[in-house]
Design a protein around this motif. Structure first.
Motif, mmCIF file in Angstrom:
data_model
loop_
_atom_site.group_PDB
_atom_site.id
_atom_site.type_symbol
_atom_site.label_atom_id
_atom_site.label_comp_id
_atom_site.label_asym_id
_atom_site.label_seq_id
_atom_site.Cartn_x
_atom_site.Cartn_y
_atom_site.Cartn_z
ATOM 1 N N ASP A 80 0.890 -1.197 0.063
ATOM 2 C CA ASP A 80 0.116 0.045 0.021
ATOM 3 C C ASP A 80 0.796 1.415 -0.004
ATOM 4 O OD1 ASP A 80 -1.983 2.033 0.493
ATOM 5 O OD2 ASP A 80 -2.561 1.303 2.434
ATOM 6 N N PRO A 81 0.857 2.045 -1.012
ATOM 7 C CA PRO A 81 1.673 3.364 -1.115
ATOM 8 C C PRO A 81 1.474 4.220 0.233
ATOM 9 C CG PRO A 81 0.278 3.214 -2.985
ATOM 10 C CD PRO A 81 -0.028 1.866 -2.235
ATOM 11 N N GLU A 82 0.254 4.184 0.687
ATOM 12 C CA GLU A 82 -0.025 5.084 1.919
ATOM 13 C C GLU A 82 0.736 4.632 3.041
ATOM 14 O OE1 GLU A 82 -3.727 6.739 2.393
ATOM 15 O OE2 GLU A 82 -4.685 6.080 0.473
ATOM 16 N N ASP A 118 3.723 3.780 3.014
ATOM 17 C CA ASP A 118 5.288 4.236 2.513
ATOM 18 C C ASP A 118 5.548 5.369 3.430
ATOM 19 O OD1 ASP A 118 7.501 5.472 1.177
ATOM 20 O OD2 ASP A 118 7.316 4.264 -0.526
ATOM 21 N N TRP A 155 5.068 9.184 1.855
ATOM 22 C CA TRP A 155 3.756 9.418 1.754
ATOM 23 C C TRP A 155 3.548 10.735 2.992
ATOM 24 C CZ3 TRP A 155 0.900 9.362 -2.207
ATOM 25 C CH2 TRP A 155 -0.379 9.405 -2.363
ATOM 26 N N ARG A 201 1.063 14.144 2.668
ATOM 27 C CA ARG A 201 0.019 14.607 3.917
ATOM 28 C C ARG A 201 0.514 15.724 4.095
ATOM 29 N NH1 ARG A 201 0.870 9.172 5.411
ATOM 30 N NH2 ARG A 201 -0.657 7.759 4.578
ATOM 31 N N ARG A 244 0.044 9.434 -9.890
ATOM 32 C CA ARG A 244 0.244 8.418 -9.028
ATOM 33 C C ARG A 244 1.674 8.705 -8.205
ATOM 34 N NH1 ARG A 244 0.573 3.606 -12.146
ATOM 35 N NH2 ARG A 244 2.659 3.669 -11.797
ATOM 36 N N PHE A 245 1.490 8.412 -6.952
ATOM 37 C CA PHE A 245 2.644 8.336 -5.886
ATOM 38 C C PHE A 245 3.725 7.579 -6.340
ATOM 39 C CE2 PHE A 245 5.001 6.967 -2.309
ATOM 40 C CZ PHE A 245 5.388 8.373 -1.781
ATOM 41 N N HIS A 298 -1.941 10.836 -6.180
ATOM 42 C CA HIS A 298 -2.990 9.827 -5.649
ATOM 43 C C HIS A 298 -2.146 8.578 -5.328
ATOM 44 C CE1 HIS A 298 -3.208 9.178 -10.211
ATOM 45 N NE2 HIS A 298 -2.889 8.231 -9.909
ATOM 46 N N PRO A 299 -2.690 7.739 -4.558
ATOM 47 C CA PRO A 299 -1.855 6.618 -4.036
ATOM 48 C C PRO A 299 -1.968 5.455 -5.117
ATOM 49 C CG PRO A 299 -4.082 6.706 -2.956
ATOM 50 C CD PRO A 299 -3.951 7.839 -3.625
ATOM 51 N N GLY A 300 -2.661 5.317 -6.032
ATOM 52 C CA GLY A 300 -2.645 4.172 -6.893
ATOM 53 C C GLY A 300 -3.612 4.021 -7.771
#
Length: 137
Positions: free
Chosen positions: A6-8, A10, A13, A17, A97-98, A135-137
């Motif tokens: 989950d990239p969030e 990471d 991230w 935020r 995407r991140f 965005h995360p993905g």
């Protein structure tokens, strides 16, 4: 194959935020330009020369065409948020995407849209692509 993470989750991230929590000031003059554009109806047309004369293409058609091109040519991980015209320049707002190099993705998309608009309309049209979100993905 590596398990998908989950990239969030990471730790990098956190910087995204933190940036999202910061208030972004409205650019000087933006509200006035939008109100002027609404008041006059923004029915600007683009003259496209042809063998049998000139064709007038409305700003709305150029924006719609640019949006269609942007959606078809956007690199993987790039989402089109909005397309508009301002001061005879097509403005494209995107979310990336991140993990994607945002500046490279925006420049690639700008070149693609510019080239295809030029090919389809027969005239050069200025295009700006702005990364406005991640965005995360």
């Amino acid at each position: 194959m590596a398990p998908e993470t989950d990239p969030e989750q990471d730790p990098r991230w956190d910087a995204v935020r933190a940036a999202a929590r910061r208030r972004v000031p409205t650019p000087p003059g933006l509200v006035e330009r939008v109100l002027r554009a609404v008041a006059r109806g923004r029915r600007t047309a683009l003259d496209v020369p042809g063998e049998a004369g000139h064709l007038r293409v409305t700003e709305q058609v150029v924006v719609r065409l640019a949006g269609t091109i942007a959606a078809a040519r956007a690199p993987a991980g790039v989402r089109i948020s909005a397309v508009a015209a301002e001061e005879d320049v097509v403005q494209v707002l995107v979310s990336v995407r991140f993990g994607i190099a945002a500046d490279q993705a925006a420049e690639t998309l700008r070149r693609e849209i510019t080239a295809e608009l030029s090919r389809q309309l027969g005239v050069a049209t200025a295009v700006n692509v702005h990364v406005v979100d991640v965005h995360p993905g």
